[in-house]
Design an enzyme around this catalytic site. Structure first.
Site, PDB file in Angstrom:
ATOM      1  CB  CYS A 282      -0.986   0.054   1.174  1.00  0.00           C
ATOM      2  SG  CYS A 282      -2.237   1.058   1.141  1.00  0.00           S
ATOM      3  CB  THR A 283       0.481   4.757   1.403  1.00  0.00           C
ATOM      4  OG1 THR A 283      -0.205   4.283   2.458  1.00  0.00           O
ATOM      5  CG2 THR A 283      -0.558   5.135   0.263  1.00  0.00           C
TER       6      THR A 283
END
Lengths: 237, 237
Positions: free
Chosen positions: B109-110
């Site tokens: 993800c981020t």
């Protein structure tokens, strides 16, 4: 508590944890249901000591059985520790006391067997992890294949990662399909299992399935012992 | 530490946590990689205080940056807290110090943006959550669509639930495909998203995607500010 109070206070959701649970069973639906506007999510356990998962993660409970309010949605995850949970009277009493006022009594993975041991799946269709599916019938549950099985207010998910499908299904029931679709987009749930078919006993390579069965022989034997005792207790009770 | 020592001690895997992370980003790959024989999994953080996820779960770190051994595999999860992590010098220093001796530098993800802010994705193909994909290029990373993107020893996963696909991909690389298939069966990873297509911006309903974009406008603005500062720091450094 009156209906009005229940509405004012927002939906109370409790994930009931126990030592040696499989963390992912509950981490999936937790992060899905946490999106529900106005809901309060509780990590419920016997006491406030950190719960250590089967994979060594320590999670802090937020409330004890004794102090837990009436929950609107209970979710019991699974994992190897479900066997001890099935023989933990404090756990079973908690579930039985909550049941009459609870809108949804749910589980993921082998959490279904904890509900069953509390006598709460009798007469209900249910699912669980594939390696425990054949254990449900002894408790009077009606075993049904499915990633998520809904029978009145009992909603049960299959093994481990089925918790994500379960969470999104619950979310759609509680907040509507458009909202659930938003959350599915938010968690980028467009899965691409690296080995298609490998995740289900029906489609796994026979040698892999056989190896998994062989590896779990000791675990299955312990399950059978616990089931025999739990079923006997239910019949006596 | 010599190769022999590294082999004797087993694979050291560290998930690097920070406040306000998205718990499911790391819960998926943790429970997949925890199956690796002989591996030690660490919950690494700045200090040992409980880490509170964006969804209110408290997880106990097992080791601090200061006491962490050389890791063989680092995984940085994402979530809203990645923005603060990108400006946390202790976090960035830890990643930079670990990098030369680390076999695999990974993210879900981020978390990719935290690696990027440390200057560790320059010249590497990478992916991240769909809503942050367009941010990678400013850091010299080569944005690539994919559930899991592998470029030499940088392995990045897409948004949130991609962590499970990432974990199984890593497991296959480390322990072979048959082993990864066993684990996929164990976690019953045969996903059935209740709303097919809803999990990806390419296939989501346009109105749902637009609502998600509108809802994240403030978050996107904050991202742009953090990115501008982080990229400027990298160019100065």
């Amino acid at each position: 508590m009156s209906e009005t109070d229940a509405s004012d206070r927002g939906l109370q959701i409790g994930f009931v944890l126990f030592p040696n649970l499989l963390n992912l069973d509950f981490a999936g639906p937790w992060d899905v249901l946490a999106n529900l506007p106005g809901a309060t999510l509780h990590v419920v356990a016997k006491d406030l000591a950190p719960i250590v998962s089967s994979s060594g993660l320590s999670i802090l409970p937020t409330i004890t059985f004794a102090n837990c309010p009436q929950l609107d949605l209970i979710c019991v995850p699974g994992g190897a520790g479900h066997l001890d949970a099935m023989e933990d009277e404090a756990m079973l009493d908690f579930l039985r006391q909550q049941e009459p006022g609870c809108r949804f009594l749910t589980s993921v993975c082998t959490g279904a067997l904890v509900l069953a041991a509390a006598g709460l799946l009798e007469g209900y269709e249910a699912t669980t992890h594939w390696n425990s599916h054949d254990r449900l019938a002894a408790y009077g549950a009606i075993p049904k294949q499915g990633r998520v099985v809904v029978d009145r207010n009992r909603i049960t998910g299959g093994g481990v990662t089925a918790g994500i499908d379960f969470g999104l299904t619950m979310l759609a029931a509680l907040q509507g399909e458009a909202f659930a679709r938003q959350v599915q987009l938010g968690i980028e749930y467009t899965p691409e299992p690296p080995f298609p078919g490998a995740g289900s006993p029906e489609t796994a390579e026979p040698a892999i399935l056989e190896a998994a069965r062989a590896k779990s022989a000791g675990y299955r034997a312990k399950m059978a012992e616990v089931d025999a005792r739990a079923v006997a207790r239910l019949k006596v009770g």
